[in-house]
Design an enzyme around this catalytic site. Sequence first.
Site, PDB file in Angstrom:
ATOM      1  N   GLU A  57       0.816  -1.219   0.000  1.00 29.16           N
ATOM      2  CA  GLU A  57       0.000   0.000   0.000  1.00 29.16           C
ATOM      3  C   GLU A  57       0.852   1.273   0.000  1.00 29.16           C
ATOM      4  O   GLU A  57       0.445   2.308   0.513  1.00 29.16           O
ATOM      5  CB  GLU A  57      -0.954   0.009   1.197  1.00 29.16           C
ATOM      6  CG  GLU A  57      -1.847  -1.211   1.284  1.00 29.16           C
ATOM      7  CD  GLU A  57      -2.808  -1.332   0.099  1.00 29.16           C
ATOM      8  OE1 GLU A  57      -3.201  -0.299  -0.450  1.00 29.16           O
ATOM      9  OE2 GLU A  57      -3.165  -2.480  -0.245  1.00 29.16           O
ATOM     10  N   LEU A  58       2.030   1.170  -0.576  1.00 24.06           N
ATOM     11  CA  LEU A  58       2.997   2.283  -0.671  1.00 24.06           C
ATOM     12  C   LEU A  58       3.423   2.822   0.693  1.00 24.06           C
ATOM     13  O   LEU A  58       3.816   3.990   0.822  1.00 24.06           O
ATOM     14  CB  LEU A  58       2.441   3.426  -1.535  1.00 24.06           C
ATOM     15  CG  LEU A  58       2.066   3.099  -2.979  1.00 24.06           C
ATOM     16  CD1 LEU A  58       1.811   4.380  -3.768  1.00 24.06           C
ATOM     17  CD2 LEU A  58       3.120   2.253  -3.677  1.00 24.06           C
TER      18      LEU A  58
END
Length: 477
Positions: free
Chosen positions: A146-147
């Site tokens: 999710e970065l």
Amino acid sequence: MKAICFYFQIHQPFRLKTYRFFDIGNDHYYYDDFSNDDIITRIAQRSYLPANEMLLNMIKENGKNFKVAFSISGTALEQLEQYVPEFIDSMKELVDTGCVEFLSETYAHSLASLEDQDEFVQQVKDHDNKIYQLFGQHPKVFRNTELIYDDDISAVVASMGFNGVITDGAKHILGWKSPNYIYNSPVVPKLKLLLKNSKLSDDIAFRFSNSEWASYPLTADKYINWIAELPEEEQIVNLFMNYETFGELQPRESGIFEFMKALPRFAAQKGIQFWTPSEVVAKMKPVDQLSVMHPISWADEERDTSAWLGNTLQQEAVHKLYSIGERVRLCRDRRIKQDWYYLQASDHFFYMSTKHSQDGSVHSHYSPYDSPYMAFTNYMNVLSDFIIRVEEQYPETIDNEELNSLLLTIRNQETEISELKHEVEMMRNNIVKDTTGDFPVTGSEEPAKSTVKAAAPARPRAKAKKATARTTATKKK
């Protein structure tokens, strides 16, 4: 000259079946096979497979002028291999064009980078081995679950040999700065940061088919014009999104496939190129350092980790899970290792979120549970059974250091025994060779006892230790 960097995420967790309190200690299989099969097969048919076909046609039409990158979690790859093997074949066909790059990430799409550094490093290695096994590529640029990113994570990522990392261009981090530049980590200056342009990415991923959007309908020429009109010095536009954008989040009827197919033609007219993340890292220099003291992500308006760790339910579940991490890594049980990875998927904690987005639907849209509390209860029941299984092999009464020491001793003894067996076999072979002049025998081809005894006085130069060993070996025969 401007360039567009496309990156697509593919991830699916192993969803849990309804697991009640009375199942603890009795049922060690946790997964809803029907849902896992149904969901990934449906999404693959509606999105992944037609999107792969679309990209392949775009590459054939535009050659090396069109390139993209993928980040596919290990759990998604396992499901695709099992339920939709034709996707793996179509992805290999894309790889063969030389216009597709794979990014590194955690195998389980987990939160290990926030909780357990050793687990984080191990999962990245396992993921990259899986990518190489299937597609023959060694990822060069890292993209976390999710970065999720901060300065501490940048140090670990750099220590694993990556020279670039992808994360979100969060407004509260950038301030007045633009995401359309390359930055670097203040902790590890050689590590370059590629930041998501959230506005332009979400125009495709979330707003494309929204008839109430002021820019609706979005056409390829309009979109490319927006990029071309950016300041000349802003040379890279990072468009990061879920692969389900094509056909799932934005249905085929919306025209999303036609929009995508037309992008390279209009980009070429404006002199805009398409680069992979590793090309961006190689060609561009950082303009400034970007410090991220607290973890960011690409989730929700806050762009932080509250989607997975924002309430006490989530925090309790995550901390309980990672409290046994060291014991699980000592374990050699394949099933425990597999369940350990599947239970780390960030989705399980996402389902427990009590947050609400602007329309109140983002978290509930993806959850198979009726409420966050049901998600928590079901997960904790499963986790309780899993912990029992781990403690049966490695009791909690023994602390981690003592347990690790005992296991190390056992493994060293196993290695020593194996080496001694090898030495004995070598000595047996040498004895036979010296006495008969034949080639060494192996396996069941043992020399006669009388032959071995006659050989003993024939080597007066041998050291006493070796002679003793031979005699011992002979007696054993």
